[in-house]
Scaffold this motif. Structure first.
Motif, short mmCIF file in Angstrom:
data_model
loop_
_atom_site.label_atom_id
_atom_site.label_comp_id
_atom_site.label_asym_id
_atom_site.label_seq_id
_atom_site.Cartn_x
_atom_site.Cartn_y
_atom_site.Cartn_z
N GLU A 262 -38.96 -35.63 -83.58
CA GLU A 262 -38.01 -34.98 -82.53
C GLU A 262 -37.74 -33.43 -83.27
O GLU A 262 -38.21 -32.32 -82.14
N THR B 217 -40.18 -36.68 -74.67
CA THR B 217 -40.50 -35.65 -75.74
C THR B 217 -41.19 -36.41 -76.60
O THR B 217 -41.44 -37.43 -76.42
N ASP B 218 -41.29 -35.63 -77.93
CA ASP B 218 -42.69 -35.95 -78.17
C ASP B 218 -42.20 -37.02 -79.76
O ASP B 218 -42.44 -37.74 -79.86
N GLY B 219 -40.76 -36.98 -80.27
CA GLY B 219 -39.59 -37.63 -81.34
C GLY B 219 -38.93 -38.86 -81.01
O GLY B 219 -38.33 -39.20 -81.81
N GLN B 220 -38.74 -38.91 -79.56
CA GLN B 220 -37.96 -39.75 -79.15
C GLN B 220 -38.54 -41.20 -79.27
O GLN B 220 -39.01 -41.66 -79.46
N CYS C 295 -40.96 -31.06 -82.36
CA CYS C 295 -40.23 -30.52 -81.73
C CYS C 295 -39.64 -29.75 -80.24
O CYS C 295 -40.05 -28.39 -79.82
N ASN D 279 -41.05 -45.08 -81.82
CA ASN D 279 -41.29 -43.57 -80.87
C ASN D 279 -41.91 -43.72 -79.67
O ASN D 279 -42.69 -44.97 -79.18
N PRO E 163 -43.39 -41.39 -77.27
CA PRO E 163 -43.28 -39.99 -76.86
C PRO E 163 -44.02 -39.73 -75.39
O PRO E 163 -43.98 -40.64 -74.67
N HIS F 10 -33.08 -38.35 -79.36
CA HIS F 10 -33.91 -36.87 -78.70
C HIS F 10 -33.15 -36.40 -78.41
O HIS F 10 -31.75 -36.60 -78.22
N SER G 157 -35.85 -38.65 -85.65
CA SER G 157 -37.45 -38.32 -86.68
C SER G 157 -37.34 -36.81 -86.75
O SER G 157 -36.62 -35.88 -85.92
#
Ligand SMILES: [Zn+2]
Length: 174
Positions: free
Chosen positions: A48, A105-108, A51, A100, A102, A24, A45
């Motif tokens: 990520e 973070t969102d795309g971790q 985000c 993933n 999330p 991330h 990703s």
């Protein structure tokens, strides 16, 4: 010790790396990117990056100066493993899945490395910080979506209880 220093200690250089996977885009996981910019493939990703671009640059999160001018491979999910049903099968044989998780973070992503025996190691960076995180369900202070983070932590907890799991491990790149 930085990644280039660790590689040099093994008589390797960043150009010898086939793939670098970024978990991330927080500073302690991405601000060493320049040190490995000559790796053949650096993967982040697409979720990520999406985000990261929603937030203004800061000293600790999503600072574009860490990756500006670096050729990143922004990938889309191609499989369905993990708490959000989103993963990327790196080699097409499920030996290495970028999953993933999330919340922080969102795309971790977490990285699940599975041996032919079925046993696996799970690396998950800030998906959790210590055994207490997943044993007692303690979410982190820095959070993008706490509800999603809780689901991800529950999934990590399930993995930690699996007889096939070798060890949950923290993962960072400096
Ligand atoms: Zn983080």
């Amino acid at each position: 010790m930085t990644v280039p220093e660790q590689l040099a200690a093994q008589d390797l250089s960043p150009a010898d790396l086939d793939v670098v996977v970024i978990s991330h885009l927080d500073c302690d996981h991405a601000n060493g990117l320049r040190g490995v910019r000559n790796a053949r493939r650096i993967m982040v990703s697409r979720d990520e990056m999406r985000c990261a671009t929603r937030f203004p640059n800061s000293l600790v999160r999503f600072n574009a100066s860490w990756w500006r001018g670096i050729d990143l491979d922004l990938y889309d999910w191609n499989d369905h493993e993990g708490p959000a049903g989103r993963s990327y099968d790196l080699f097409g044989d499920r030996s290495v899945q970028l999953i993933n998780i999330p919340g922080h973070t969102d795309g971790q992503v977490a990285m699940k490395i599975t041996a032919p025996s079925g046993r696996y190691v799970l690396l998950f960076a800030d998906g959790g910080y210590a055994t207490r995180s997943w044993r007692d369900m303690v979410t982190s202070g820095i959070v993008y979506d706490r509800h999603a983070q809780r689901s991800s932590l529950e999934w990590i907890r399930e993995q930690s209880l699996s007889p096939l799991g070798l060890a949950p491990m923290y993962w960072t790149v400096h």
